[in-house]
Design a protein around this motif. Structure first.
Motif, PDB file in Angstrom:
ATOM      1  N   ASN A   1     -55.420 -10.456 -22.356  1.00 37.21           N
ATOM      2  CA  ASN A   1     -55.221  -9.012 -22.515  1.00 37.21           C
ATOM      3  C   ASN A   1     -55.878  -8.350 -21.308  1.00 37.21           C
ATOM      4  N   ALA A   2     -55.088  -7.620 -20.527  1.00 39.63           N
ATOM      5  CA  ALA A   2     -55.621  -6.991 -19.320  1.00 39.63           C
ATOM      6  C   ALA A   2     -54.696  -5.867 -18.877  1.00 39.63           C
ATOM      7  N   GLU A   3     -55.270  -4.918 -18.127  1.00 40.75           N
ATOM      8  CA  GLU A   3     -54.491  -3.808 -17.585  1.00 40.75           C
ATOM      9  C   GLU A   3     -53.852  -4.243 -16.265  1.00 40.75           C
ATOM     10  N   ALA A   4     -52.529  -4.198 -16.219  1.00 43.82           N
ATOM     11  CA  ALA A   4     -51.788  -4.724 -15.069  1.00 43.82           C
ATOM     12  C   ALA A   4     -52.155  -4.028 -13.763  1.00 43.82           C
ATOM     13  N   GLN A   5     -52.573  -2.759 -13.831  1.00 39.68           N
ATOM     14  CA  GLN A   5     -52.925  -2.051 -12.596  1.00 39.68           C
ATOM     15  C   GLN A   5     -54.259  -2.507 -12.020  1.00 39.68           C
ATOM     16  N   TYR A   6     -55.048  -3.237 -12.816  1.00 33.85           N
ATOM     17  CA  TYR A   6     -56.353  -3.702 -12.333  1.00 33.85           C
ATOM     18  C   TYR A   6     -56.433  -5.219 -12.176  1.00 33.85           C
ATOM     19  N   TRP A   7     -55.566  -5.958 -12.852  1.00 34.84           N
ATOM     20  CA  TRP A   7     -55.612  -7.410 -12.803  1.00 34.84           C
ATOM     21  C   TRP A   7     -54.210  -7.967 -12.538  1.00 34.84           C
ATOM     22  N   GLN A   8     -54.084  -8.801 -11.504  1.00 34.33           N
ATOM     23  CA  GLN A   8     -52.808  -9.441 -11.194  1.00 34.33           C
ATOM     24  C   GLN A   8     -53.039 -10.917 -10.861  1.00 34.33           C
ATOM     25  N   LEU A   9     -52.103 -11.759 -11.309  1.00 30.24           N
ATOM     26  CA  LEU A   9     -52.149 -13.184 -10.997  1.00 30.24           C
ATOM     27  C   LEU A   9     -51.064 -13.475  -9.966  1.00 30.24           C
TER      28      LEU A   9
ATOM     29  N   HIS B   1     -56.574 -11.726  -9.411  1.00 28.10           N
ATOM     30  CA  HIS B   1     -57.188 -10.709  -8.556  1.00 28.10           C
ATOM     31  C   HIS B   1     -57.463  -9.448  -9.370  1.00 28.10           C
ATOM     32  N   GLY B   2     -58.695  -8.949  -9.283  1.00 29.91           N
ATOM     33  CA  GLY B   2     -59.076  -7.697  -9.924  1.00 29.91           C
ATOM     34  C   GLY B   2     -59.726  -6.769  -8.926  1.00 29.91           C
ATOM     35  N   GLU B   3     -59.447  -5.466  -9.048  1.00 31.92           N
ATOM     36  CA  GLU B   3     -59.991  -4.526  -8.058  1.00 31.92           C
ATOM     37  C   GLU B   3     -60.135  -3.135  -8.651  1.00 31.92           C
ATOM     38  N   THR B   4     -61.305  -2.538  -8.469  1.00 33.54           N
ATOM     39  CA  THR B   4     -61.531  -1.144  -8.871  1.00 33.54           C
ATOM     40  C   THR B   4     -62.421  -0.460  -7.841  1.00 33.54           C
ATOM     41  N   LYS B   5     -62.260   0.866  -7.745  1.00 29.66           N
ATOM     42  CA  LYS B   5     -63.078   1.656  -6.831  1.00 29.66           C
ATOM     43  C   LYS B   5     -63.390   3.001  -7.468  1.00 29.66           C
TER      44      LYS B   5
END
Length: 229
Positions: free
Chosen positions: A64-72, A78-82
């Motif tokens: 379960n993950a938010e697609a805009q923050y986590w991609q395989l 890969h996860g990324e936030t700023k």
């Protein structure tokens, strides 16, 4: 008589100082030893753990993950936030109890970057996720944190973490959770070894992207395997 009492007091003080020195030395020795103690079950060979029973968690159908923050992509998560005002966790759909977990992870971003390998978490949302984190970030590497509960459960010395962590490179966490006994090794060195009776005995496995207006966190995971015990 006064002189005898004075002499006895001086001797007691000397003994006390000697004992204190011994204890301090033993404590210091623990904090300056970086021994590779991880057993064979935690070792990677070609980015895969040895032995049978390991399940690859790098499969988005398991999460379960938010697609805009986590991609395989190409087998790397890969996860990324700023500058976010909320956390953005990703976590498994399955609940695990006792297990071994092997993770090859890289964290980049800025100096405030912060993440963690989450175990036995009980998510209320992608932002509110109580439970353990085998932590990552300035002042947190190698430590056991319990989100929304006890907070810092076991702190690993920053001076030692600085010697262990491969900055902006792949780092290896090997974690064993059995009952209330939690152990973790960072790049082969044990940094967590604690029985924490107040912690959850089961929950989801996951990853964190930490909030913070000054924080830029980038996480890449190229291997994540679990074996239930």
């Amino acid at each position: 008589m006064y002189k005898s009492i004075k002499t006895a007091v001086v001797k007691l003080c000397a003994i006390s100082l000697f004992i204190t020195a011994i204890c301090s030395t033993a404590s210091a020795q623990k904090d300056t030893t970086l021994k590779i103690t991880m057993h064979a079950a935690g070792k990677f060979y070609n980015d895969k753990p040895a032995g049978k029973g390991w399940v690859n968690l790098l499969d988005t159908t398991l999460w379960n993950a938010e697609a805009q923050y986590w991609q395989l992509t190409n087998g790397v998560l890969h996860g990324e936030t700023k500058a976010q005002d909320q956390h953005h966790y990703g976590y498994t759909k399955k609940i695990y109890k006792d297990f071994e977990l092997n993770v090859l992870i890289k964290m980049t971003g800025n100096e405030e970057a912060n993440s963690g390998v989450c175990i036995r978490v009980h998510p209320a949302s992608f932002d509110i996720v109580p439970g353990y984190q085998v932590d990552m970030g300035k002042g947190y590497w190698g430590s056991l944190w319990e989100e929304h509960r006890a907070e810092m459960v076991q702190k690993y010395p920053d001076s030692l973490a600085a010697k262990l962590v491969k900055a902006n490179e792949w780092n290896h966490y090997y974690i064993v959770a059995k009952g209330h006994y939690i152990q973790a090794w960072l790049n082969g060195v044990k940094t967590i070894d604690i029985v924490h009776d107040a912690g959850f005995l089961d929950g989801n496995i996951g990853l964190q992207l930490c909030h913070g207006k000054l924080r830029y966190t980038v996480v890449d995971v190229k291997a994540m395997y679990v074996k239930e015990l």
